[in-house]
Motif scaffolding. Structure first.
Motif: not given
Length: 212
Positions: A42-44, A49-52, A151-152, A157-158
């Motif tokens: 889940v973290l990966f 997704d956050a990086v992209l 941020a939204g 994604s998280f």
């Protein structure tokens, strides 16, 4: 209020892109059902997704679209991996080798992370959706609101991957039967083979266009 609207817009767009039946989501679901390496997976997925998303918001989409060779490489590698994994899933189903929920069964953490990394980073659609589309949508926001928009999107994604990975255990009574695992493997295999063929077709079509 404008920041709240930007956050909501990023959250809604990200959610609409990731809440779909795909190779990555199916793998997270499968590992969630087995209760194996869920937190790490889940973290990966969420961090990737956050990086992209952040890359897209900061203009990386223009670089990706300007390098067709890079896009072609990801497409072919993704098609090969999805085809291989799809065949493996169908073989498990045919050989009655589909996994049941038994402690100690399954893949190692390294194998699980390697698989989810391939599902995530070898999927060319992730660059089209998360980087290009998210980047284009961010450009419509005022410059001061773009970090809030990102941020939204990252929050969605998280939330999604945590819900998918940890919520999968609610389906364990259904997957206590081997036939349910066989059905999941058939679905996974079929979807991944279709995705593989779709990538190969899009690659061939794009190559034909560039030759004209």
């Amino acid at each position: 209020m404008s920041f709240l609207l930007s956050f909501s817009a990023g959250f809604a767009l990200s959610a609409s892109l990731i809440i779909a039946i795909g190779a990555q989501n199916l793998f997270v679901l499968r590992q969630g059902l087995k209760c194996q390496h869920v937190g790490a997976i889940v973290l990966f997925c969420a961090v990737s997704d956050a990086v992209l998303i952040i890359a897209g918001v900061n203009g990386m989409g223009a670089l990706v679209s300007a390098l067709p060779v890079l896009s072609m490489g990801f497409t072919l590698a993704g098609a090969a991996f999805l085809g291989w994994y799809g065949v493996q899933s169908l073989r498990r189903a045919v050989r009655h080798d589909s996994m049941s929920i038994v402690a100690g069964q399954g893949v190692s953490l390294r194998q699980a992370l390697a698989a989810v990394a391939a599902f995530t980073w070898l999927n060319p659609h992730v660059y089209l959706d998360t980087v290009l589309l998210m980047g284009a949508a961010a450009m419509a926001q005022p410059p001061s609101a773009r970090p809030v928009f990102a941020a939204g999107a990252v929050s969605a994604s998280f939330l999604w991957f945590a819900a998918l990975g940890y919520g999968a255990r609610l389906l364990q009574p259904i997957f206590a039967r081997p036939r349910a695992w066989q059905s999941l493997d058939v679905v996974m295999g079929g979807i991944m083979l279709m995705l593989s063929m779709s990538l190969l077709w899009s690659s061939f079509f794009h190559h034909c266009l560039t030759q004209e």
